[in-house]
Design a protein around this motif. Structure first.
Motif, PDB file in Angstrom:
ATOM      1  N   TYR A   1      -0.753   4.119  -1.934  1.00 49.40           N
ATOM      2  CA  TYR A   1      -0.911   5.433  -1.293  1.00 49.40           C
ATOM      3  C   TYR A   1      -0.352   6.581  -2.141  1.00 49.40           C
ATOM      4  O   TYR A   1      -0.981   7.642  -2.224  1.00 49.40           O
ATOM      5  CB  TYR A   1      -0.286   5.432   0.110  1.00 49.40           C
TER       6      TYR A   1
ATOM      7  N   HIS B   1      -0.622   2.436  10.031  1.00 51.90           N
ATOM      8  CA  HIS B   1       0.340   1.362   9.733  1.00 51.90           C
ATOM      9  C   HIS B   1       1.493   1.406  10.735  1.00 51.90           C
ATOM     10  O   HIS B   1       1.965   0.371  11.198  1.00 51.90           O
ATOM     11  CB  HIS B   1       0.925   1.515   8.325  1.00 51.90           C
TER      12      HIS B   1
ATOM     13  N   HIS C   1      -8.955   0.211  10.671  1.00 45.17           N
ATOM     14  CA  HIS C   1      -8.206   0.797   9.557  1.00 45.17           C
ATOM     15  C   HIS C   1      -8.701   0.269   8.198  1.00 45.17           C
ATOM     16  O   HIS C   1      -8.928   1.036   7.265  1.00 45.17           O
ATOM     17  CB  HIS C   1      -6.712   0.497   9.752  1.00 45.17           C
TER      18      HIS C   1
ATOM     19  N   GLU D   1     -10.486   2.364   5.153  1.00 44.36           N
ATOM     20  CA  GLU D   1     -10.016   2.363   3.760  1.00 44.36           C
ATOM     21  C   GLU D   1     -11.166   1.992   2.822  1.00 44.36           C
ATOM     22  O   GLU D   1     -11.373   2.637   1.797  1.00 44.36           O
ATOM     23  CB  GLU D   1      -8.854   1.365   3.589  1.00 44.36           C
TER      24      GLU D   1
ATOM     25  N   GLU E   1       0.849  -1.209   0.000  1.00 46.05           N
ATOM     26  CA  GLU E   1       0.000   0.000   0.000  1.00 46.05           C
ATOM     27  C   GLU E   1       0.879   1.252   0.000  1.00 46.05           C
ATOM     28  O   GLU E   1       0.632   2.199  -0.735  1.00 46.05           O
ATOM     29  CB  GLU E   1      -0.919   0.021   1.221  1.00 46.05           C
TER      30      GLU E   1
HETATM   31 FE   LIG Z   1      -3.690   0.269   5.038  1.00 49.33          FE
END
Ligand SMILES: [Fe+2]
Ligand SMILES: [Fe+2]
Length: 193
Positions: A56, A77, A111, A115, A51
């Protein structure tokens, strides 16, 4: 597979492992909890890494709100990284090990949910099918590369438990006496990173 589907599949894999962990915790079955912990960490390490490497950087280009969500994601994270390294330093029999695993699971569940409900819908709107497919390919490649790297016999994997233990002692790695050969190799790799 498009990028968002790939990441959602990863989330579901981890959710399934979490549910197995919770069942093992109720019994309680410490050996099973320990082996699930290792699989969970392996999945999380690869997922968060790809990610951050591929997804990201693309997502944060979409707008200010997406950028804020990505910034939060990176910090979430980071919290998971810290928890993983603390958990590795404890014994599975320890109450703090169990408590930290529960907090880690809650954090990751939250989390992943965020997302999926906040970030992914924005990207589905803005990125076309082709862009999502291209990102999906890049994620797949990054994932394969990391899986191969973690499967490669590293220099630690070739050592005996005694040799690994000796090195862990030199590095003052906490919890080393209760660690398996694989745990020691992983802890040394982490200490090198
Ligand atoms: Fe993530
Ligand atoms: Fe994710």
């Amino acid at each position: 597979m498009d990028a968002l589907t790939l990441l959602e599949k990863d989330h579901d894999t981890v959710r399934e492992l979490f549910s197995q962990f919770k069942t093992a915790k109720e019994r309680p079955d410490t050996n099973r909890m320990r082996s699930l912990q290792q699989r969970i960490f392996h999945e999380l390490e690869i997922h968060t890494a790809i990610e951050e490497e591929v997804f990201y950087p693309a997502a944060e280009q979409v707008g200010q709100e997406a950028e804020e969500l990505v910034n939060e994601g990176v910090e979430e994270h980071h919290v998971v990284d810290v928890l993983m390294s603390e958990i590795r330093g404890l014994e599975a029999e320890d109450d703090a090990w169990v408590a930290k695993m529960s907090v880690l699971i809650e954090n990751v569940e939250h989390h992943a949910e965020e997302e999926e409900t906040e970030l992914f819908p924005k990207l589905r709107e803005v990125f076309g099918k082709d862009r999502l497919a291209e990102l999906g390919r890049q994620l797949e490649q990054a994932k394969q590369r990391r899986q191969q790297a973690s499967a490669d016999p590293s220099r630690y994997a070739a050592m005996s438990r005694d040799e690994l233990y000796e090195r862990a002692k030199q590095r003052d790695i906490p919890g080393r006496s209760g660690m398996t050969k694989d745990d020691l190799a992983k802890a040394l790799e982490d200490a090198d990173a």
